[in-house]
Each structure stands twice: as C-alpha cells, then as structure tokens.
Design a protein around this motif. Structure first.
Motif, PDB file in Angstrom:
ATOM      1  N   THR B 343      63.358  65.406  66.464  1.00  0.00           N
ATOM      2  CA  THR B 343      63.082  65.279  67.891  1.00  0.00           C
ATOM      3  C   THR B 343      64.313  64.665  68.547  1.00  0.00           C
ATOM      4  OG1 THR B 343      60.747  64.952  67.392  1.00  0.00           O
ATOM      5  CG2 THR B 343      61.474  64.355  69.603  1.00  0.00           C
ATOM      6  N   ALA B 344      64.679  65.214  69.693  1.00  0.00           N
ATOM      7  CA  ALA B 344      65.956  64.827  70.306  1.00  0.00           C
ATOM      8  C   ALA B 344      65.769  64.424  71.761  1.00  0.00           C
ATOM      9  CB  ALA B 344      66.946  65.983  70.219  1.00  0.00           C
ATOM     10  N   VAL B 345      66.413  63.333  72.120  1.00  0.00           N
ATOM     11  CA  VAL B 345      66.495  62.947  73.539  1.00  0.00           C
ATOM     12  C   VAL B 345      67.940  62.619  73.861  1.00  0.00           C
ATOM     13  CG1 VAL B 345      64.162  61.972  73.578  1.00  0.00           C
ATOM     14  CG2 VAL B 345      66.140  60.466  73.208  1.00  0.00           C
ATOM     15  N   VAL B 358      70.009  60.977  70.862  1.00  0.00           N
ATOM     16  CA  VAL B 358      69.313  60.371  69.726  1.00  0.00           C
ATOM     17  C   VAL B 358      68.429  61.435  69.087  1.00  0.00           C
ATOM     18  CG1 VAL B 358      67.698  58.583  69.011  1.00  0.00           C
ATOM     19  CG2 VAL B 358      69.382  58.109  70.812  1.00  0.00           C
ATOM     20  N   VAL B 359      68.654  61.656  67.802  1.00  0.00           N
ATOM     21  CA  VAL B 359      67.900  62.666  67.064  1.00  0.00           C
ATOM     22  C   VAL B 359      67.180  61.960  65.923  1.00  0.00           C
ATOM     23  CG1 VAL B 359      68.030  64.792  65.728  1.00  0.00           C
ATOM     24  CG2 VAL B 359      69.606  64.424  67.650  1.00  0.00           C
ATOM     25  N   VAL B 360      65.872  62.091  65.892  1.00  0.00           N
ATOM     26  CA  VAL B 360      65.072  61.406  64.879  1.00  0.00           C
ATOM     27  C   VAL B 360      64.334  62.441  64.048  1.00  0.00           C
ATOM     28  CG1 VAL B 360      63.124  59.837  64.513  1.00  0.00           C
ATOM     29  CG2 VAL B 360      64.808  59.351  66.302  1.00  0.00           C
ATOM     30  N   SER B 361      64.441  62.262  62.727  1.00  0.00           N
ATOM     31  CA  SER B 361      63.729  63.151  61.823  1.00  0.00           C
ATOM     32  C   SER B 361      62.346  62.581  61.552  1.00  0.00           C
ATOM     33  CB  SER B 361      64.513  63.272  60.520  1.00  0.00           C
ATOM     34  OG  SER B 361      63.730  63.905  59.538  1.00  0.00           O
ATOM     35  N   LEU B 362      61.334  63.434  61.544  1.00  0.00           N
ATOM     36  CA  LEU B 362      59.972  63.028  61.201  1.00  0.00           C
ATOM     37  C   LEU B 362      59.470  61.884  62.078  1.00  0.00           C
ATOM     38  CD1 LEU B 362      60.358  63.072  57.310  1.00  0.00           C
ATOM     39  CD2 LEU B 362      59.485  64.883  58.776  1.00  0.00           C
ATOM     40  N   THR B 364      59.686  60.230  66.481  1.00  0.00           N
ATOM     41  CA  THR B 364      60.188  60.411  67.848  1.00  0.00           C
ATOM     42  C   THR B 364      61.004  59.195  68.242  1.00  0.00           C
ATOM     43  OG1 THR B 364      58.119  59.508  68.692  1.00  0.00           O
ATOM     44  CG2 THR B 364      58.308  61.901  68.641  1.00  0.00           C
ATOM     45  N   PRO B 365      62.039  59.399  69.025  1.00  0.00           N
ATOM     46  CA  PRO B 365      62.858  58.270  69.470  1.00  0.00           C
ATOM     47  C   PRO B 365      62.033  57.331  70.338  1.00  0.00           C
ATOM     48  CG  PRO B 365      63.955  60.378  69.882  1.00  0.00           C
ATOM     49  CD  PRO B 365      62.541  60.681  69.531  1.00  0.00           C
ATOM     50  N   GLU B 366      62.318  56.059  70.197  1.00  0.00           N
ATOM     51  CA  GLU B 366      61.625  55.088  71.040  1.00  0.00           C
ATOM     52  C   GLU B 366      62.026  55.347  72.497  1.00  0.00           C
ATOM     53  OE1 GLU B 366      61.368  50.241  71.196  1.00  0.00           O
ATOM     54  OE2 GLU B 366      62.032  51.234  69.362  1.00  0.00           O
ATOM     55  N   PRO B 367      61.054  55.496  73.371  1.00  0.00           N
ATOM     56  CA  PRO B 367      61.404  55.865  74.749  1.00  0.00           C
ATOM     57  C   PRO B 367      62.196  54.765  75.448  1.00  0.00           C
ATOM     58  CG  PRO B 367      59.050  56.150  74.323  1.00  0.00           C
ATOM     59  CD  PRO B 367      59.602  55.390  73.167  1.00  0.00           C
TER      60      PRO B 367
END
Lengths: 428, 428
Positions: B343-345, B358-362, B364-367
């Motif tokens: 997931t990418a933001v 920020v790209v997080v596997s498995l 979601t990035p902390e908003p």
C-alpha cells in the motif's frame, strides 16, 4: 481489421488537398528511402520489414470510417475525401531485398507514381522500415557475437505490444533461433519457445515441487529455471527431479560467466553432461561476446534487442527525388543529398568479398564482373510482383550478405561502414 | 479485430499448463508492477498506458483461431486449450492513476486473482506500461523544457506504426499540445496538426507556387515550411504570398537558435509581427531547453520523444508477491525486493510539496495530514470500475503532480529520484 490508412501524418493529407486543388497531384514522382548515416559506431544496416510493408501498402485503403473522421474534423475537403475513398496505390515499388545490408545513402526503397498516391504512404513506409531495420541490425550483431550458439528473442514485454511482434520477426530474420512471442509464431510462422518464470517456482510449496510439475507436463526436454533461490541447490533439485537427461537449465541473474562455469561443473558432477545451460538477463551483443569462452549453450536476449541496443530507430527518410523526370533536392542544408532516381550495385572481389557499393543517379553503373544488382521490382502498377522471398529465404540472404563483407565489418566496436558507398551523377 | 491474446510469451502458457495439471492454478495470487530503478539520471517516472491497458485486459480472450494455433503447435494440451477458450479475467486490478509520478519500487499496478488468470496477462501488461511510461517520461521533460510553449509530437515515422499511436497518446498525456498522427486523433480524440513537407515545395515549379497553393487551400492560418531552399528568401516568399497575417513559418534544419532570431527580425521587418515561428529537427529536451531564450513560438519533436529520449523502455517488471496470503520473493539475488501486497501513499508538506512516498507491505501506512493515497481500484471481479479518468483529466493530473514535487525534480540534469520511497514491512 482496422484500416491502416490513418497510421499517417496529418500533413500528408493537407499536402494532398492542396495538390489536388492546384493540379500538381498527378505529377509523376519518385520518392526514395535511405539513411543519411548509420547509428553511431555501426558498420552496416539491415533491410527488414519489406515483407510486411508490401502487404500493408496493398491493404492501404481509406474506408468510410476513416473518410468520415477526416471530413468531420475538417482535415480534408470533399474533393480530397472522395479521392481518398477511391485510393489504391497503383504505382511501382523497387527496393533492396529484405535481409540485404545497407550503408549511408543506399537507396533501399524507391516508390514511383503520382505525387498524390506516393505522398500518403510516407509515414507507413518509414514506421515499418525504421523500426524493423533498427531491430534487425541490433539482432544481427548479437547473432554474430553468439558465434553459432542459438539466441532466443524474449523482449516482448519491453516494447509496445504490436512492436513486439514486428521485433520478433526482425530478430528471426537476423538469425535468432526462436521467439517467446506467440503472435509472431502465428503471424509469421516463427518457432516459439518458453518454459517458466520465477513466479512458477514461487507459486509452489518448494522448488522441487515446481520442477516436478513442469517435468510432468512438459517432459524432460524442457528447461528448468534454477535461480529463484540458490543456483547450486536449484541445479541439484533439477537433476534430482528430472534425472541427468534433463534438456537444459536456465540462469537469469548474477555474474553469468562465473555461474555458467560453476553450473557446468556441477551438472557434469551430477552426470548431467548433456544438460544444456541457457543464460538470460540484460544480454546485449557485448555481454553475449563476453560469454564466448564460457560453457553456455544458448542465450536469451530481451530488452536490448527490442530497443535496437542503443539505436532504436534506423534514421531512414523518405525523400522526393524526381518530379516529371526532373531531379529535385532540398538545398538549404549541406547534407550531400543527390536528386534523381538511383540505381545501385555492390561490387565484389573475385573471392566474393564486397568492396564498394556504387549508386548512380539518372543512369546505371557500368557493369563489372562480380557486381550484384541490389534493387528488385517489388510492386508493379500497385500489384505485388510474384516470387517474394519467404522470411526463411530472407534470413538466409542476410546470412550470406554478412559473409560477403570484409571481416572488420562484423566487429562490434565502433568503426566506419563496412562497405563504402560511391555516389555519382544527377545533382539537381 | 484480431485478438490480443497471443501478445503473450510462450512460457505463460507452459506455466499455465503445468499449474492446471498440478492443482496450483487456482491459488490466489498477487502480482505487482514496479521498476527497480529509474533510467539513468531520471528523477521521476510517469504512469502512462493504464487507460488503454484496462480495455485490453477486458478484451483479452482466446478465440477459436488462437486456441487452434496453440493446440496445433503443441504449445498447450487439451485441458489448457479448453481453459483458454473460456478465459476471462475475473480478478481485481488496483493501481496508480494514469498521469501519476512513480519512483523506484512504487507499486504502480497490483493484479489479484488466481495464478492462472493473472499469469497470462504478464506480457500484455508490461508491453503497454513499459512503452507508454517511457514515452510519457521523456515527453514530460520536453514539456518542462518548453516552459509553456506548445510542443507538437511528430515522431510517428521513427517508431513502429502501432507504437506510434500509443506514443502520441503518451505524449499528449504528458502535455504535448498536438500530434501529427491521425489514428491517435481518431482513437483517442487528440488534436492533430500538420501542414507540409519539403516534398510539397519540391513538387511545385517554385517555392512561391507551393506557398500560394497551400494558402489557397488551407488559408492564412497555416504554417509555411520555409527552409527548402534559402530560409530568408523562403520567409520573404511566405509573406509575399500570404501577407503579414500569416499564422506561422516552420524551420526544420540548421542552427535553430541563430535562425530563430534572424527569422524573427526578418518577419518583423516585413510587418509580420504576429507570424509565429515553429522549429523542428532532432529536438530533444536539451535542445528545447537551449532554445528557451530564442523567439520560438512552438516546437516540433519527433525521434527523441517516440524513442523515449535515451530510455526507450521503463524497466517495469511484473512480479508474483503473494500466494494464498503468504508473501513470496525471489531470493537468489540481492535486489531489495519485498514480498507481499503493498500500500502506497505520498506524503506532502502543508504547502503541497511532496516529501516522500511510503510503501508498506502487508499493511497500511500510518495516516498523516497531507497524505495522498496513490492506489485506486481499477477493476473489480474483472469489470472496469466506473469513473475512469479521461485522457484530458489524466493530463491535468500529471500537470498537478509535477507541480507537487521539489523543484530539483524538474531539472533535466541527472540526479536522484525527486521523491524518496520508504519501503517497510513484509519480507518473505
């Protein structure tokens, strides 16, 4: 099938409109395709795409949808729209054989007819030849570098989806043994090959399970991809699953020269002395040449071949050289362009080695022993001349041409064109 | 219309055959498209091709002809042939919006479904995105270099005929004002333009006659090509024929910076103060930038844009990252690949300037405030998600994205990616 008639630059139709209106549209014209220079460092060009181009010219028609689009957008007036609706190329095309070599100024294609019927073909002709010639030249250098070992074209994913099919054809023309592209297999009857990607190994619970599945479906005459985890273990797994009569293993990453040697030794130690080693992964002609001394049995080439290995377009232009028998040439630049229809021969030593290409404007070269006439009639009155070579024949033609040039011409390093072109006659 | 299903690598169908036989074909998988690196020196990538890709995926079907070819060649067995005959992608696709920027490891497209239904799309997906992203990135740099002056895409003749249509679309997405390619005009409703080539002048008995014909047909709102013979005389002829309210002249050769100034002075001295100057001839982003101070009104870009100005392919790969919820990754190389669905933001300063992706596997990035979620649902259960942006909207999206990156990111010189990507989580 969608008409190819709009694979055309807007300005061809504005020129056409104006020429129809002012009465020059019917003037007899000669257009020539040539390259002012070869890509930097290259020693030859390869004529490629002619076969598929001739079909595209024969099919070049403006259907009702195309005419309506052009009229609706105001790109053409009613007179031009009517003319386009009845368009069918009725002129002549002459050119170098597909698979022939070319050099700066070689007149590889000559299109004769009215201005109107020739001008609308410019973009289509150049798109096909600029792309296919670029790929074929890069591919030919890779085949030379491979020194008889087979090279597999697997670059479809790195280029536009239809360009990939044309690239596969050009690479096969240049001597590649196989393509991965199935549409090229269907459309041009090129041998296709392929076995598995890393995804197939990752999908399974273990590498052994993946290999066992592949062998169960494809038999031992398959190629197992051994570098998903550890290459040495991958080879052991491959032979454990398939036995020592496995056809091949493929390595797609790492230092291929080291890995090829180590893999060969390991395979031999496992009794798999006939199991071949296929290598792939960012191979261009230089990387292939660097592997010449290693125990590699086949190369897979992807990105480099489909993007022309540094020269993605061949630099060919389509120039008006004759109007009503009078040579014409653009004058505001000093590009050494010569007007008038050209005739070209290649001169050879008695041994068969090419020594020069003689191109004469508005005349014919004085015949000499061991000349080879380079231009052939390809279309007459809009109809294809019978006896077009097959792709296999063109492939053999290129192979013979590459034997005929001085050996320096096959070097990968930068250098002058392998054969000088002597242009004479007919400035406008 | 010919089926696009064979625009596919052979190995996808051998993998499919084996997976159907061993029962792994139905495992739920996630494939991701990303680039390990940008082309040398580039500071951003541009997502392009998504719009046409989604249509191609929806239409991806193996018709009777395709299945018969595959069966006849022995590429697939009967079980696989039957499966292909019923193929229809029924999975999900998520991805960055067309026109979005990307950087190394950005997960620009995520394809979820069974292994079987996802694996056969690999080549098509990569062909479209690798080509279109490469062209759009080069084109975006040219648009930046042009500093608001319009740029016209006229490179069709330098690339394969269908690649030319896709290239015109990608260039328009990137901010080009027009294309010369008529099929791109029809297929994607892109404004087309074009007037005349040197051949049109050579066809006529004099340059004045050619200009008079063009103006008679196209009016004074046309562009006269003035460099067939002598440029100064060409400009005088143009104004003599069309009058001082001629829309534009085009110069296609020579030292464009000198010629632009001289031509402006000459046009002004003839009273043609509103007549614009269009320049073309081997323009890339650097040549365009070098003309910033010259009195140029529009640029025509050909070869450089359609071959990606040194980077003809975007280096995107399609990798299996998850099987039945378990992250997977190829291990034999140290490429920093991370398994698992990402997931990418993109994070921004309060001013709107992007600071990191920020790209997080498995997970979601902390908003955080000023985050922008980069992935959107594109297909659900094989159906396109409604509300796909138009090409015009995607064009505006890119324009906004380029405003959002730090200003160094727009420099033409080589440098680091404009926005760093922070990857976290989920190694396999």
């Amino acid at each position: 099938m969608t008409s190819s008639a709009l694979l055309t630059d807007h300005y061809e139709l504005t020129m056409l409109s104006a020429a129809l209106r002012d009465g020059t549209a019917d003037r007899r014209c000669v257009f020539e395709v040539f390259a002012r220079r070869l890509p930097i460092g290259r020693r030859y060009g390869v004529v490629a795409g002619t076969g598929r181009l001739l079909d595209l010219i024969a099919d070049f028609r403006f259907g009702a949808d195309e005419v309506e689009f052009l009229r609706g957008r105001g790109i053409v007036d009613d007179t031009t729209a009517d003319w386009l609706a009845n368009y069918r190329f009725s002129g002549d095309v002459d050119g170098y054989a597909e698979g022939e070599l070319f050099f700066p100024t070689s007149p590889i294609l000559t299109v004769s007819g009215t201005f109107a019927e020739c001008v609308v073909l410019e973009t289509l002709i150049l798109s096909v030849l600029n792309h296919d010639c670029a790929i074929a030249a890069a591919a030919a250098r890779m085949v030379t570098a491979a020194r008889g070992r087979p090279v597999i074209e697997m670059g479809s994913r790195r280029t536009q989806e239809e360009a990939a099919v044309a690239a596969a054809r050009a690479a096969y023309l240049a001597g590649f043994a196989f393509t991965s592209n199935l549409e090229a297999g269907r459309r041009y009857d090129i041998p296709t090959t392929g076995t598995a990607a890393h995804a197939f190994t990752l999908l399974h619970d273990s590498e052994q399970a993946a290999f066992a599945s592949q062998v169960a479906t494809l038999g031992k005459q398959t190629t197992l991809l051994v570098d998903t985890y550890d290459i040495a273990q991958g080879i052991r797994n491959a032979i454990a699953v398939a036995g020592p009569d496995l056809r091949a293993v493929r390595i797609d990453s790492g230092d291929l020269s080291v890995l090829a040697s180590e893999s060969r030794a390991l395979l031999d130690s496992l009794g798999a002395t006939d199991t071949q080693i296929v290598v792939s992964g960012d191979l261009d002609e230089y990387a292939i040449a660097a592997l010449a001394a290693e125990p590699v049995d086949a190369y897979g080439a992807g990105t480099a071949v489909v993007v022309g290995s540094g020269a993605p377009t061949a630099g060919l232009v389509y120039k008006l050289v004759e109007v009503e028998g009078r040579p014409v040439v653009k004058r505001s630049e000093n590009k050494g362009t010569v007007g008038g229809r050209k005739t070209a021969v290649r001169r050879h030593k008695p041994t068969g080695t090419a020594v020069e290409e003689v191109v004469v404007s508005l005349g014919t070269p004085e015949p000499q022993p061991h000349d080879r006439i380079l231009q052939r009639p390809l279309m007459r009155d809009g109809e294809a001349v019978p006896g077009r070579p097959t792709l296999t024949e063109s492939r053999e033609h290129l192979r013979q041409c590459l034997i005929s040039i001085p050996w320096e011409g096959l070097k990968l390093s930068a250098g002058d064109p392998a054969v000088p072109v002597i242009m004479s006659g007919g400035t406008a």
